[in-house]
Design an enzyme around this catalytic site. Sequence first.
Site, PDB file in Angstrom:
ATOM      1  CG  HIS A 147       8.753   4.209   8.523  1.00  0.00           C
ATOM      2  ND1 HIS A 147       8.184   5.432   8.255  1.00  0.00           N
ATOM      3  CD2 HIS A 147      10.027   4.284   8.069  1.00  0.00           C
ATOM      4  CE1 HIS A 147       9.068   6.212   7.669  1.00  0.00           C
ATOM      5  NE2 HIS A 147      10.204   5.540   7.541  1.00  0.00           N
ATOM      6  CG  LEU A 178      -2.069   1.042   1.202  1.00  0.00           C
ATOM      7  CD1 LEU A 178      -3.201   0.579   2.112  1.00  0.00           C
ATOM      8  CD2 LEU A 178      -1.612   2.420   1.631  1.00  0.00           C
TER       9      LEU A 178
END
Length: 336
Positions: free
Chosen positions: A230, A126
């Site tokens: 992240h 994605l």
Amino acid sequence: MSHAFMRPVRREDFDEILALAKQSGGGMTNLPSDPDSLRKRVEFAAASFEANATAPNGEVYTMVLEKDGKVIGLSAVFSSVGLEYGFVNYRINKAVHVSKQLSKRFEQRQLVLSYDFTGASEVGSLFLSPDVRGGGYGKMLARARYLFIAQHRALIADPVCAELRGWRGPNGEQPFWEAVGHKFFEMDFEDADSANSSLGNQIINDLLPRYPIYVAMLPDAAREILGRPHDSARPALNMLLAEGFAFNHYIDVFDGGPLVDAAIDDIKTIRESGIYKVAVGDPGDAPLHLMGAGRLQSFRATRGHGKTQGDVMTISQEAASALGVKPGDEIRAVEW
């Protein structure tokens, strides 16, 4: 302006996808910025849609988000993973050490190589162009995958997992990689990530130690980021958790990012979706829906208002055109 919609990737999308890959900043194994590696992935995904599979056998169903004739994002459903080399993660286990003589008891965490998700399906890849963020397109990229799964249940293995990029420091530091992977690969993270992308997981089986690693022996910087995504992947993780995915202590072997998983029937978008006959007209201020229609190469998904009356849903002509449907056709829809 055209209606934004999801569709299967095409080979001619390569240049636009490469531009997106270069915007990603690295660390996305399934979206490499290396042109040769990426071209192979685009080719394989296009071939997966053309193959008309009847069961999950490693196909990759990559879909792009198109708006005004331009590819602005993409996401993918991997029908089953790890069939060739195994799908490898670290599982964070608990070990208990007890000494009666010293009256001491310790609980220690261990990193244990795991192949538990070999043969499962995966949602991933994605990425949305930074130029169009904030318009709900990231949510559309994520949820359209679940409509695709619902429309192709026989082609997608159960359960579904998702890996998130692991945490990086402000200057690109990779504490987990430096503490573990680098010791055995003797390569920078980007080089190892690129090798894994182009050569497959066998290099992990060949080089990483097969014995448990005690977390207590890692540097503080590495211990603190186990299972931490992240910063840019945090919204994606939150969407996955809202869909019913759960973190069950599996992490990526390279960057320590979290792996989450869910049974297909437990995924909210799938569970709450329904099948409707199409009527084309003015839905007025009816609720927004995510809608999907078609199979494999003809699959489309878009967002629009939908007015329901029994098993009929009235949608706009723009939405019908984006989906490629006409009155009387079937769509699958779920409230936005």
